[in-house]
Every structure is written in C-alpha cells, then in structure tokens.
Design a protein around this motif. Structure first.
Motif, PDB file in Angstrom:
ATOM      1  N   CYS A  30      27.309 -13.349 -51.910  1.00 28.93           N
ATOM      2  CA  CYS A  30      27.252 -12.758 -53.255  1.00 28.93           C
ATOM      3  C   CYS A  30      26.537 -13.680 -54.239  1.00 28.93           C
ATOM      4  CB  CYS A  30      28.656 -12.465 -53.772  1.00 28.93           C
ATOM      5  SG  CYS A  30      29.467 -11.095 -52.943  1.00 28.93           S
ATOM      6  N   TYR A  41      31.098 -13.547 -57.746  1.00 27.89           N
ATOM      7  CA  TYR A  41      32.142 -13.244 -56.775  1.00 27.89           C
ATOM      8  C   TYR A  41      33.471 -13.214 -57.504  1.00 27.89           C
ATOM      9  CZ  TYR A  41      35.109 -13.577 -52.661  1.00 27.89           C
ATOM     10  OH  TYR A  41      36.048 -13.342 -51.702  1.00 27.89           O
ATOM     11  N   GLU A  61      37.256 -13.082 -57.194  1.00 26.65           N
ATOM     12  CA  GLU A  61      38.364 -13.248 -56.246  1.00 26.65           C
ATOM     13  C   GLU A  61      39.531 -12.331 -56.566  1.00 26.65           C
ATOM     14  OE1 GLU A  61      39.586 -17.211 -55.194  1.00 26.65           O
ATOM     15  OE2 GLU A  61      37.575 -17.955 -55.644  1.00 26.65           O
ATOM     16  N   TYR A 114      39.441  -9.316 -57.913  1.00 24.84           N
ATOM     17  CA  TYR A 114      39.102  -7.970 -57.441  1.00 24.84           C
ATOM     18  C   TYR A 114      39.241  -7.893 -55.930  1.00 24.84           C
ATOM     19  CZ  TYR A 114      36.568  -3.706 -56.448  1.00 24.84           C
ATOM     20  OH  TYR A 114      36.225  -2.466 -55.986  1.00 24.84           O
ATOM     21  N   ARG A 115      38.744  -8.890 -55.214  1.00 25.88           N
ATOM     22  CA  ARG A 115      38.825  -8.895 -53.753  1.00 25.88           C
ATOM     23  C   ARG A 115      40.275  -8.967 -53.267  1.00 25.88           C
ATOM     24  NH1 ARG A 115      34.385  -8.261 -50.324  1.00 25.88           N
ATOM     25  NH2 ARG A 115      35.440  -9.619 -48.884  1.00 25.88           N
ATOM     26  N   TRP A 127      41.897  -5.764 -50.913  1.00 24.88           N
ATOM     27  CA  TRP A 127      41.713  -6.517 -49.677  1.00 24.88           C
ATOM     28  C   TRP A 127      41.487  -5.627 -48.449  1.00 24.88           C
ATOM     29  CZ3 TRP A 127      45.363  -5.901 -45.801  1.00 24.88           C
ATOM     30  CH2 TRP A 127      46.562  -5.273 -46.181  1.00 24.88           C
ATOM     31  N   ASN A 170      31.898  -3.483 -49.107  1.00 27.80           N
ATOM     32  CA  ASN A 170      32.156  -4.909 -49.120  1.00 27.80           C
ATOM     33  C   ASN A 170      31.664  -5.411 -50.475  1.00 27.80           C
ATOM     34  OD1 ASN A 170      32.913  -7.420 -48.356  1.00 27.80           O
ATOM     35  ND2 ASN A 170      31.490  -7.611 -46.654  1.00 27.80           N
ATOM     36  N   ARG A 171      32.529  -5.325 -51.457  1.00 29.33           N
ATOM     37  CA  ARG A 171      32.129  -5.567 -52.836  1.00 29.33           C
ATOM     38  C   ARG A 171      32.304  -7.032 -53.246  1.00 29.33           C
ATOM     39  NH1 ARG A 171      31.782  -0.414 -55.315  1.00 29.33           N
ATOM     40  NH2 ARG A 171      32.921   1.160 -54.152  1.00 29.33           N
ATOM     41  N   CYS A 172      31.323  -7.487 -54.013  1.00 31.48           N
ATOM     42  CA  CYS A 172      31.430  -8.813 -54.627  1.00 31.48           C
ATOM     43  C   CYS A 172      32.356  -8.747 -55.841  1.00 31.48           C
ATOM     44  CB  CYS A 172      30.059  -9.296 -55.099  1.00 31.48           C
ATOM     45  SG  CYS A 172      28.894  -9.578 -53.759  1.00 31.48           S
ATOM     46  N   ASN A 173      32.213  -7.672 -56.586  1.00 31.97           N
ATOM     47  CA  ASN A 173      33.023  -7.419 -57.777  1.00 31.97           C
ATOM     48  C   ASN A 173      33.126  -5.908 -57.935  1.00 31.97           C
ATOM     49  OD1 ASN A 173      30.511  -6.648 -59.007  1.00 31.97           O
ATOM     50  ND2 ASN A 173      30.124  -8.822 -59.410  1.00 31.97           N
TER      51      ASN A 173
END
Length: 151
Positions: A57, A65, A67, A69-70, A74, A85-88
């Motif tokens: 990202c 990136y 974290e 949000y991820r 998850w 597969n999102r960075c944000n």
C-alpha cells in the motif's frame, strides 16, 4: 427492410447456425478453458496485495495503510468471493475488473458445461436408439441359412 437490416439478420442467422453445429466436445472444451481462466483470474485477485499488504500500500501504490480499518474488516481479505484487499476505506488493491470477470467466467463455464453434457447425452441416446433399431430389424428379419452379419 434496408440492406443493413438484412445484413444484420443474415449475420444473426449465421451465428445461430454456427452455435447449433457445435458438438459436445466444443462445449466441454470451452467449459474447461473458461474454468482455467476463472482460476487464473481468481489467483490474480487473491495475490494482488502481495505478501506484505502494508508495504504494498505505502511503497507501491502510494496509499495510506489504515490498521484500524484492517482490524475492523479482518475477514475481507480471506473471502473467496467477492475479492477485496483494502489499504483503507477508499482504496482496494484488487483491480476493479477482477470480480466482474469472475462472475462472467463462472457463468460461461457453467453454461458451456450444461450445454456440453446435454449434447453428449443426446448423442449417446441417439446412438443407443440406432443400435436398438438395428437389433429389432435383425430380429424381425427372416433368418436364413447363413450366419448373421456383425453389427
């Protein structure tokens, strides 16, 4: 009817005739090829983020990136479909064409498989019908002194 309309009708008839002439082998081959393409496109989407998503990202895509949000989403990267597969919240590493291509290829593989199996069953039933008709003709024919010819 104008010349262009006639030409279109003739082209449609030609396409329809070509599609009806396709054998079971053609449809089953199309099903296998589209299934293979489906798998390749799916792998492309699954591995579009790379092994280190944070690095991909920030360094390769120039995105922040997130974290938090991820952590909240998850399960998203491990889904089989739809692929994300999102960075944000606003940037996805999976290209936009992947999910529609997966749907179209799955549809093509399914339809061609059904048509291929249908054509195969029809061909086998016709063959069995012809063999039964030959057997009935031989049984109904008067038996001569000589041996009966083989099938």
């Amino acid at each position: 009817m104008g010349d262009t309309a006639r030409a279109r009708v003739m082209r449609l008839r030609s396409v329809r005739l070509r599609l009806t002439r396709l054998t079971a082998l053609h449809w089953l081959t199309l099903s296998v090829l589209s299934g293979g393409a489906l798998f390749v496109v799916w792998l492309w989407g699954v591995w579009s983020g790379g092994l280190d998503v944070a690095e991909t990202c920030t360094l390769l895509r120039g995105q922040k990136y997130d974290e938090a949000y991820r952590a909240e989403h998850w399960r998203e990267p491990s889904q089989i479909f739809p692929l994300h597969n999102r960075c944000n919240a606003s940037y996805d590493l999976v290209p936009a064409w992947i999910n529609p291509a997966l749907v179209l290829l799955a549809l093509l593989a399914s339809v061609s498989l059904v048509l291929g199996v249908t054509r195969l069953v029809l061909a086998l039933s016709r063959t069995v019908g012809r063999l039964r008709a030959r057997l009935r003709e031989r049984e109904a024919a008067p038996s001569g002194d000589g041996p009966t010819p083989p099938l």
